[in-house]
Structure formats: structure tokens, C-alpha cells
Design a protein around this motif. Structure first.
Motif, PDB file in Angstrom:
ATOM      1  N   LYS A 137       0.818  -1.219   0.000  1.00 60.50           N
ATOM      2  CA  LYS A 137       0.000   0.000   0.000  1.00 60.50           C
ATOM      3  C   LYS A 137       0.857   1.276   0.000  1.00 60.50           C
ATOM      4  CE  LYS A 137      -3.838   2.349   0.196  1.00 60.50           C
ATOM      5  NZ  LYS A 137      -4.603   2.538  -1.050  1.00 60.50           N
ATOM      6  N   TRP A 156       3.513   0.621  -3.431  1.00 64.57           N
ATOM      7  CA  TRP A 156       2.904   0.493  -4.753  1.00 64.57           C
ATOM      8  C   TRP A 156       1.644   1.341  -4.908  1.00 64.57           C
ATOM      9  CZ3 TRP A 156       2.690  -5.561  -4.319  1.00 64.57           C
ATOM     10  CH2 TRP A 156       3.995  -6.075  -4.430  1.00 64.57           C
ATOM     11  N   THR A 196      -1.205   0.236  -3.664  1.00 63.26           N
ATOM     12  CA  THR A 196      -2.341  -0.699  -3.603  1.00 63.26           C
ATOM     13  C   THR A 196      -1.994  -1.876  -2.691  1.00 63.26           C
ATOM     14  OG1 THR A 196      -3.811  -2.111  -4.908  1.00 63.26           O
ATOM     15  CG2 THR A 196      -1.562  -1.936  -5.706  1.00 63.26           C
ATOM     16  N   TRP A 205      -3.308  -4.919  -3.105  1.00 64.83           N
ATOM     17  CA  TRP A 205      -3.341  -6.190  -3.843  1.00 64.83           C
ATOM     18  C   TRP A 205      -3.563  -5.925  -5.323  1.00 64.83           C
ATOM     19  CZ3 TRP A 205      -2.222 -10.921  -2.030  1.00 64.83           C
ATOM     20  CH2 TRP A 205      -2.504 -12.012  -2.845  1.00 64.83           C
ATOM     21  N   GLN A 206      -2.994  -6.765  -6.168  1.00 64.59           N
ATOM     22  CA  GLN A 206      -3.285  -6.680  -7.594  1.00 64.59           C
ATOM     23  C   GLN A 206      -3.354  -8.102  -8.155  1.00 64.59           C
ATOM     24  OE1 GLN A 206      -0.483  -5.516 -10.687  1.00 64.59           O
ATOM     25  NE2 GLN A 206      -1.663  -3.633 -10.972  1.00 64.59           N
ATOM     26  N   TRP A 207      -4.533  -8.494  -8.641  1.00 59.57           N
ATOM     27  CA  TRP A 207      -4.721  -9.867  -9.105  1.00 59.57           C
ATOM     28  C   TRP A 207      -3.908 -10.165 -10.360  1.00 59.57           C
ATOM     29  CZ3 TRP A 207      -6.219 -13.568  -6.148  1.00 59.57           C
ATOM     30  CH2 TRP A 207      -7.094 -13.305  -5.100  1.00 59.57           C
ATOM     31  N   GLU A 208      -3.536  -9.126 -11.103  1.00 63.42           N
ATOM     32  CA  GLU A 208      -2.769  -9.356 -12.336  1.00 63.42           C
ATOM     33  C   GLU A 208      -1.322  -9.746 -12.041  1.00 63.42           C
ATOM     34  OE1 GLU A 208      -4.635  -6.636 -11.861  1.00 63.42           O
ATOM     35  OE2 GLU A 208      -6.280  -7.096 -13.236  1.00 63.42           O
ATOM     36  N   ASP A 209      -0.866  -9.501 -10.801  1.00 63.66           N
ATOM     37  CA  ASP A 209       0.536  -9.805 -10.486  1.00 63.66           C
ATOM     38  C   ASP A 209       0.705 -11.316 -10.256  1.00 63.66           C
ATOM     39  OD1 ASP A 209       3.255  -8.527  -9.497  1.00 63.66           O
ATOM     40  OD2 ASP A 209       2.772 -10.225  -8.205  1.00 63.66           O
ATOM     41  N   THR A 255      -0.768 -13.624  -7.053  1.00 66.01           N
ATOM     42  CA  THR A 255      -1.848 -14.571  -7.358  1.00 66.01           C
ATOM     43  C   THR A 255      -1.420 -16.015  -7.082  1.00 66.01           C
ATOM     44  OG1 THR A 255      -2.580 -13.028  -9.039  1.00 66.01           O
ATOM     45  CG2 THR A 255      -3.514 -15.229  -9.142  1.00 66.01           C
ATOM     46  N   GLY A 302       5.400  -8.383 -13.660  1.00 66.58           N
ATOM     47  CA  GLY A 302       4.342  -8.007 -12.710  1.00 66.58           C
ATOM     48  C   GLY A 302       4.780  -6.859 -11.834  1.00 66.58           C
ATOM     49  N   LEU A 303       3.948  -6.592 -10.819  1.00 66.86           N
ATOM     50  CA  LEU A 303       4.226  -5.484  -9.904  1.00 66.86           C
ATOM     51  C   LEU A 303       5.335  -5.839  -8.905  1.00 66.86           C
ATOM     52  CD1 LEU A 303       2.964  -2.673  -9.376  1.00 66.86           C
ATOM     53  CD2 LEU A 303       1.398  -3.768  -7.763  1.00 66.86           C
TER      54      LEU A 303
END
Lengths: 54, 255
Positions: free
Chosen positions: B97, B100, B102, B104-108, B112, B164-165
Motif C-alpha cells: 500500500k 505500490w 495498492t 493487492w493486484q490480481w494481475e501480479d 496470485t 508483474g508489480l
């Protein structure tokens, strides 16, 4: 929330969680050891009274 | 007694490592104080891998030797691993948080696949509750534990395989062992936290193993009790069925 808030939340949950889990394990272990000893005691007592067996 | 010593060493080491990471090591130039979350976050993630690795290995040994002690080790690894993986995810969110922007990011892929790893071993623990038969439970759990372990290298190498992030490994990459991308003081803090957490991990693994063994003994006693009660009931029923037949035969014979 500031950086300090996130740090406190991270360390608090991780270290606190480990402590709670360790304490829970110890308590469960102590409680189950008591049950185990009671069972062994009952089994030993039953072995000493073969005449009463059906 | 020895287990208690491991626990005490772990407790003292964790406190010392936390003080070192929070108050001695300077803040990161780019990430600021939030970077201090890295120490328990990375240590938790590594011990999660180790725990699930132990579960897979113990499962394999169970399938080979059919010794329920290996199943107890596998159970300990799964439960402790779920806890450490959950801590790694929590620490990562608290770090993500402020750094980045955020949680959480599901695309990372790293995030995931780690969430998938946690879900797989929660499933493993739930699966164990589906049957009372110890050998059937251990066999099913061993297979699931082995299959779920496939996700461990996927989680670890996800930052290399996909974009990814999440940042790439700071020291986990063999090419970075001699020239890590973090200052030496940061590496010392991370290694201190990892060592301290490993002592706690050892303590928790031993205690959970002991608990599983006693639990199994009590369960076995209950099962034997149920079997002998069923036998007594069956014998009593047989006696009841035989008695009227004998009475009838006696009446036939008697004048």
C-alpha cells in the motif's frame, strides 16, 4: 495511514500471530496430554480388573 | 525440555531481530520506513516454502514407508506453512500500500500464485477432516500435498517468468548471492529475521507434530472403544437371538 501505521500493523499481526499460535499449541498439547494420561490410567485400571470384564 | 529451549531462543532472537530491523537499520532511500516490513515478510515467505516442502517430502515418505509419523510431520508442515504464508501475504499487503499504492493486484503473478498456494494448503487441511480412517486420510493428504507442492517453484520463479508489480529476488537469485541488490545492513537484518523465524518455525513444527501424535493416539483409543462396544452389542444381540431358539427347543424336548 502513515508508514508507521503499516509497519505496526505488519509486525503486530505477524509477531502477535506467531505468539498466539504458539500459546494455542501449548495449551492444546497440555489439554490433550491430560486426556491421554486419563485414558492410559483407565486402560491400566481395566487391565487390573479382569474379573469384572463381561 | 529441548523444545522449550528452541522456543526461548526463537523468542529472544525474534525480539532482537525486530529491534534491529525497526530501530538500528536505516530507512530505505526510496521506500522509506515501509521497507522495514520486508524483513518479516520475506522470512515468512521463505518459511512458508520450507513448511510446504516438508509436507511434500513427508507425504512422499508416508507413501513409501506407510508410517503415520510421516503423516504427522506433513500435517505440522501444512498448518505451520499456512500460517507463515498468510503472514507473508499480510506483510506484503502492508508493504504494497505505501510503496505500490495498492494492497493487492490480481494481475501480479507472484501475488496470485501465492494466494493459490495458501488456498491449496487450506484445502489440504480441510481434506484431512473428510475421513476418520488414519491410513486413508494420510494417503489422500500425501497425494494432495505432493501435487500442491508444484506451486512452490511457480511462486518463486513467477517474478522471473512473468512481468508483474512484485520486484525480483533481492538475494534469492544465485547470480545475486555475492552482489546483492540491497545494502549489507539490510541483508544482515533480513538474515537475522530469517534465523530468528527459523527457530520459531522449529519450535512450532515440533509442538504441532507432538500434538498430532497425541491426537492420533486419542483418536485410535476412541476407535478401539467403538469397535469393542460394537462387538459387545453384537454379542448381546446374538445371545438374545439364540436364547428364544434354545427355549423353543427345550419346550419341544420337554414332555
Amino acid at each position: 495511514m502513515t508508514d508507521i501505521g503499516f509497519i505496526v500493523a505488519a509486525y503486530g499481526v505477524i509477531l502477535g500471530g506467531m505468539a498466539v499460535y504458539a500459546i494455542t499449541l501449548r495449551r492444546r498439547l497440555a489439554s490433550l496430554r491430560d486426556v491421554s494420561l486419563r485414558i492410559r490410567g483407565e486402560a491400566a485400571a481395566a487391565d487390573e480388573r479382569p474379573d469384572e470384564a463381561p | 525440555m529441548k523444545t522449550r529451549v528452541v522456543g526461548i531462543i526463537g523468542l529472544v532472537a525474534v525480539v532482537a531481530a525486530a529491534v534491529f530491523g525497526l530501530f538500528v537499520v536505516p530507512a530505505d532511500l526510496n521506500q522509506g520506513d515501509a521497507q522495514r516490513i520486508m524483513y518479516p515478510h520475506v522470512a515468512s515467505a521463505w518459511l512458508g516454502y520450507l513448511s510446504f516442502g516438508v509436507t511434500a517430502l513427508a507425504g512422499l515418505l508416508y507413501l513409501w514407508k506407510r508410517d503415520l509419523r510421516f503423516d504427522a510431520v506433513a500435517l505440522a508442515g501444512a498448518e505451520v506453512g499456512v500460517m507463515f504464508t498468510a503472514f507473508a501475504i499480510w506483510g506484503g499487503m502492508m508493504w504494497g500500500k505505501p510503496v505500490w499504492g495498492t494492497f493487492w493486484q490480481w494481475e501480479d503473478p507472484r501475488l496470485t500464485t501465492t494466494a493459490l498456494l495458501l488456498a491449496l494448503y487450506v484445502g489440504y487441511l480441510l481434506l484431512r477432516r473428510l475421513t476418520d480412517d488414519p491410513s486413508r486420510r494420510a494417503t489422500r493428504a500425501a497425494i494432495v500435498g505432493l501435487v500442491a507442492a508444484i506451486d512452490i517453484p511457480i511462486v518463486h520463479f513467477s517474478v522471473i517468468w512473468w512481468r508483474g508489480l512484485h520486484q525480483t529476488a533481492t538475494i534469492g537469485d544465485p547470480s545475486k548471492l555475492l552482489h546483492p541488490s540491497a545494502p549489507p545492513l539490510f541483508i544482515i537484518a533480513l538474515m537475522s529475521m530469517l534465523t530468528a523465524f527459523t527457530f520459531v518455525w522449529g519450535y512450532l513444527m515440533i509442538r504441532r507434530y507432538q500434538l498430532a501424535r497425541i491426537d492420533w493416539q486419542i483418536e485410535e483409543h476412541g476407535r478401539l472403544g467403538r469397535i469393542s462396544a460394537a462387538r459387545r452389542a453384537a454379542a448381546a444381540n446374538a445371545g438374545r437371538a439364540v436364547a428364544p431358539a434354545l427355549d423353543a427347543r427345550t419346550e419341544e424336548v420337554a414332555p
